[in-house]
Scaffold this active site. Structure first.
Site, mmCIF file in Angstrom:
data_model
loop_
_atom_site.group_PDB
_atom_site.id
_atom_site.type_symbol
_atom_site.label_atom_id
_atom_site.label_comp_id
_atom_site.label_asym_id
_atom_site.label_seq_id
_atom_site.Cartn_x
_atom_site.Cartn_y
_atom_site.Cartn_z
ATOM 1 N N CYS A 1 -59.020 -8.881 -17.018
ATOM 2 C CA CYS A 1 -59.978 -8.879 -16.046
ATOM 3 C C CYS A 1 -61.097 -7.131 -16.435
ATOM 4 O O CYS A 1 -61.874 -7.182 -15.327
ATOM 5 C CB CYS A 1 -59.895 -8.209 -15.300
ATOM 6 N N CYS B 1 -55.127 -13.010 -2.236
ATOM 7 C CA CYS B 1 -55.331 -13.371 -3.119
ATOM 8 C C CYS B 1 -57.117 -13.241 -3.904
ATOM 9 O O CYS B 1 -57.426 -14.166 -3.292
ATOM 10 C CB CYS B 1 -54.838 -14.708 -4.022
ATOM 11 N N LYS C 1 -61.671 -10.883 -3.930
ATOM 12 C CA LYS C 1 -61.412 -11.144 -2.590
ATOM 13 C C LYS C 1 -62.301 -12.700 -2.244
ATOM 14 O O LYS C 1 -62.415 -13.137 -1.684
ATOM 15 C CB LYS C 1 -60.381 -10.521 -1.781
ATOM 16 N N HIS D 1 -63.662 -14.099 -7.949
ATOM 17 C CA HIS D 1 -63.669 -12.775 -9.292
ATOM 18 C C HIS D 1 -63.488 -13.175 -10.838
ATOM 19 O O HIS D 1 -62.019 -14.199 -11.200
ATOM 20 C CB HIS D 1 -61.831 -12.730 -9.286
HETATM 21 N N1 COA Z 1 -58.889 -17.308 -1.677
HETATM 22 C C1 COA Z 1 -59.464 -17.708 -0.170
HETATM 23 N N2 COA Z 1 -59.529 -19.175 0.233
HETATM 24 C C2 COA Z 1 -59.114 -19.689 -1.113
HETATM 25 C C3 COA Z 1 -58.379 -19.154 -2.171
HETATM 26 C C4 COA Z 1 -58.204 -17.660 -2.231
HETATM 27 N N3 COA Z 1 -58.027 -17.153 -3.127
HETATM 28 N N4 COA Z 1 -58.427 -19.912 -2.942
HETATM 29 C C5 COA Z 1 -58.306 -21.068 -2.665
HETATM 30 N N5 COA Z 1 -58.899 -20.826 -1.623
HETATM 31 C C6 COA Z 1 -59.183 -22.207 -0.804
HETATM 32 C C7 COA Z 1 -60.183 -23.746 -1.993
HETATM 33 O O1 COA Z 1 -61.338 -23.313 -0.857
HETATM 34 C C8 COA Z 1 -59.824 -24.697 -0.801
HETATM 35 O O2 COA Z 1 -59.887 -24.212 0.628
HETATM 36 P P1 COA Z 1 -61.012 -25.842 0.551
HETATM 37 O O3 COA Z 1 -59.418 -26.999 0.874
HETATM 38 O O4 COA Z 1 -61.182 -25.573 2.809
HETATM 39 O O5 COA Z 1 -61.920 -26.666 0.147
HETATM 40 C C9 COA Z 1 -57.942 -24.025 -0.919
HETATM 41 O O6 COA Z 1 -58.247 -22.694 -0.546
HETATM 42 C C10 COA Z 1 -57.318 -24.469 -1.424
HETATM 43 O O7 COA Z 1 -57.955 -24.633 -3.113
HETATM 44 P P2 COA Z 1 -57.316 -24.784 -3.852
HETATM 45 O O8 COA Z 1 -58.663 -24.424 -5.311
HETATM 46 O O9 COA Z 1 -56.292 -25.701 -4.250
HETATM 47 O O10 COA Z 1 -56.294 -23.308 -3.710
HETATM 48 P P3 COA Z 1 -54.469 -22.805 -5.476
HETATM 49 O O11 COA Z 1 -53.446 -23.336 -4.387
HETATM 50 O O12 COA Z 1 -55.282 -24.185 -7.079
HETATM 51 O O13 COA Z 1 -55.650 -21.534 -5.700
HETATM 52 C C11 COA Z 1 -54.335 -19.687 -5.757
HETATM 53 C C12 COA Z 1 -54.964 -20.741 -4.993
HETATM 54 C C13 COA Z 1 -54.442 -18.288 -4.762
HETATM 55 C C14 COA Z 1 -53.120 -19.937 -6.789
HETATM 56 C C15 COA Z 1 -55.635 -19.032 -7.048
HETATM 57 O O14 COA Z 1 -56.806 -19.011 -6.122
HETATM 58 C C16 COA Z 1 -55.104 -17.986 -7.502
HETATM 59 O O15 COA Z 1 -54.730 -18.117 -8.688
HETATM 60 N N6 COA Z 1 -55.233 -16.636 -7.805
HETATM 61 C C17 COA Z 1 -54.658 -15.608 -8.691
HETATM 62 C C18 COA Z 1 -56.394 -15.545 -9.364
HETATM 63 C C19 COA Z 1 -56.007 -14.441 -11.146
HETATM 64 O O16 COA Z 1 -54.859 -14.094 -10.736
HETATM 65 N N7 COA Z 1 -56.394 -13.702 -10.786
HETATM 66 C C20 COA Z 1 -56.678 -12.259 -11.697
HETATM 67 C C21 COA Z 1 -56.219 -11.623 -10.945
HETATM 68 S S1 COA Z 1 -55.816 -9.807 -11.776
#
Ligand code: COA
Length: 388
Positions: free
Chosen positions: A87, A210, A332, A336
């Site tokens: 990242c 997240c 956030k 990202h």
């Molecule tokens: N913040 C706000 N809203 C989020 C979000 C987030 N981080 N992630 C997803 N959403 C929303 C989507 O827009 C969707 O909304 P909608 O239903 O109105 O369209 C809903 O939440 C579900 O989204 P989805 O894509 O199914 O979520 P997910 O469960 O597949 O993924 C996480 C959610 C948190 C697991 C994923 O965003 C993630 O893995 N984040 C971390 C990424 C990471 O590790 N990056 C590296 C860091 S070092």
């Protein structure tokens, strides 16, 4: 070493970009940066492209040549190099560009960052991101990135008594800022209650703690300070660009909720810039999870260990606070796209120092800082900028 300035910035919108390919995103950001600098693309002498995982996300490697080619610069045969530090890949691209100019090797360099993460399933994304940790000692045992940062959060809450509400306040503040950023993935405000009721991802971290999965790109044009005056009346001087490393595995650290690489990189940056913490008007930090923002502002020395939750709760990191943190919305809310984040942070600080940040502008901002993390803190890049 020569003085270096940023003279152009360019960003795509962040989000799920189904209508743009990986290369199109990067070229769009680069073209915007070139236009912003008011120069001709042919004046660019070298290119660095930050990218974490093109091979996993879009099955594309050899990113340096690809982006030079689709920018129309391959026929000029300029050197073009991909940088990778998970990242912090974008931060690395920026630092390489700074050093290339500071050393006198080139006068005008573009540093870009790009990632297209939404073309694969959520499981594949999570697995690709796990490659930023230690595959043999962390990934193989099933730990994910939200899982690693959840361990940091549990440790921190236990040691310093951070409340769940204080942690949620980081996301609330960053969504408030993101709602004022036209390129942000999530342009909506949220409440502490919404964070606390969002789906549990890795205890204690919930969905709204997240950073999301994002497509996007960012680019900046750098040149020597002498050259900068040919392009702009408001060059943004790079006072420091530093990098530090730590153990790749979280369990090998002396303290899992302190990022020693952040401490080292920030200390070096302040020394190089000959500045104190109080001189900084705003900072973009690596808030991949809410807990990461609290660790960052403490480890950079802006408040004592264990006090960032209270500092945040009291509004000191908000737009009108003592130290505005993540005015872009941070990872956030702005999103990202991992390889692009380090460059996006630079774009935000430059926009603020130029007075071009619109509804999230910090009045009179003169000195800004960025902090970009690879993995759970194995690579950290920090930069300090001043309006020249
Ligand atoms: N913040 C706000 N809203 C989020 C979000 C987030 N981080 N992630 C997803 N959403 C929303 C989507 O827009 C969707 O909304 P909608 O239903 O109105 O369209 C809903 O939440 C579900 O989204 P989805 O894509 O199914 O979520 P997910 O469960 O597949 O993924 C996480 C959610 C948190 C697991 C994923 O965003 C993630 O893995 N984040 C971390 C990424 C990471 O590790 N990056 C590296 C860091 S070092």
């Amino acid at each position: 070493m020569r003085e270096v300035a940023v003279v152009g910035i360019g960003l795509t919108e962040f989000g799920e970009k189904w209508d743009s390919s990986f290369r199109e995103l990067c070229v769009e950001a680069g073209a915007k940066a070139i236009e912003d600098a008011g120069m001709d693309g042919d004046q660019i002498q070298e290119m660095f492209v930050g990218n974490m995982s093109g091979g996993r996300f879009v099955l594309q490697e050899h990113i340096g040549a690809l982006i030079a080619d689709y920018s129309g610069l391959a026929t000029n045969h300029i050197p073009s190099t991909r940088t990778e530090a998970a990242c912090a890949s974008g931060g690395l691209a920026f630092r390489q560009a700074v050093n290339t100019i500071a050393s006198g090797s080139q006068d005008i360099v573009i540093a870009a960052g790009v990632e297209k993460m939404t073309d694969v399933s959520g499981g594949e994304t999570t697995d690709a991101l796990a490659g930023a940790a230690d595959r043999e000692w962390e990934g193989m045992y099933g730990v994910t990135f939200p899982g690693l940062y959840a361990m940091i959060a549990v440790d921190y809450m236990h040691k310093y008594g951070l409340t769940r509400e204080q942690l949620a306040q980081v996301a609330v503040k960053n969504h408030y800022n993101g709602a004022r950023n036209p390129i942000a993935q999530y342009r909506k405000e949220i409440t502490v209650d919404a964070v606390m009721k969002s789906t549990l991802v890795a205890d204690p971290l919930r969905l709204l703690d997240c950073s999301p999965v994002t497509d996007g790109a960012a680019a900046v044009i750098l040149c020597s300070m002498e050259k900068a005056k040919e392009f702009t009346d408001c060059p943004i001087k790079v006072l420091a660009s530093t990098q530090a490393t730590d153990t790749i595995s979280l369990h090998d650290r002396r303290d899992i909720s302190t990022l020693d690489a952040t401490i080292a990189a920030a200390d070096r940056a302040f020394k190089m810039a000959k500045l104190e913490r109080e001189d900084i008007d705003l900072v973009e930090v690596h808030d991949c999870f809410t807990i990461a923002e609290l660790c960052a502002i403490e480890d950079m020395g802006f408040c004592k260990k264990g006090e960032a939750g209270k500092f945040t709760e009291e509004g000191e990191t908000a737009l009108g606070g003592k130290l505005p943190v993540n005015t872009s919305g941070g990872l956030k809310a702005c999103g990202h796209p991992v390889g692009a984040t380090g460059i996006k942070q630079v774009c935000e600080v430059v926009a603020q120092l130029r007075g071009e940040a619109g509804k999230r502008q910090i009045d009179g901002a003169e000195i800004g800082m960025t902090h970009n993390v690879g993995g759970t803190g194995a690579t950290v890049v920090t930069n300090i900028f001043r309006r020249a």
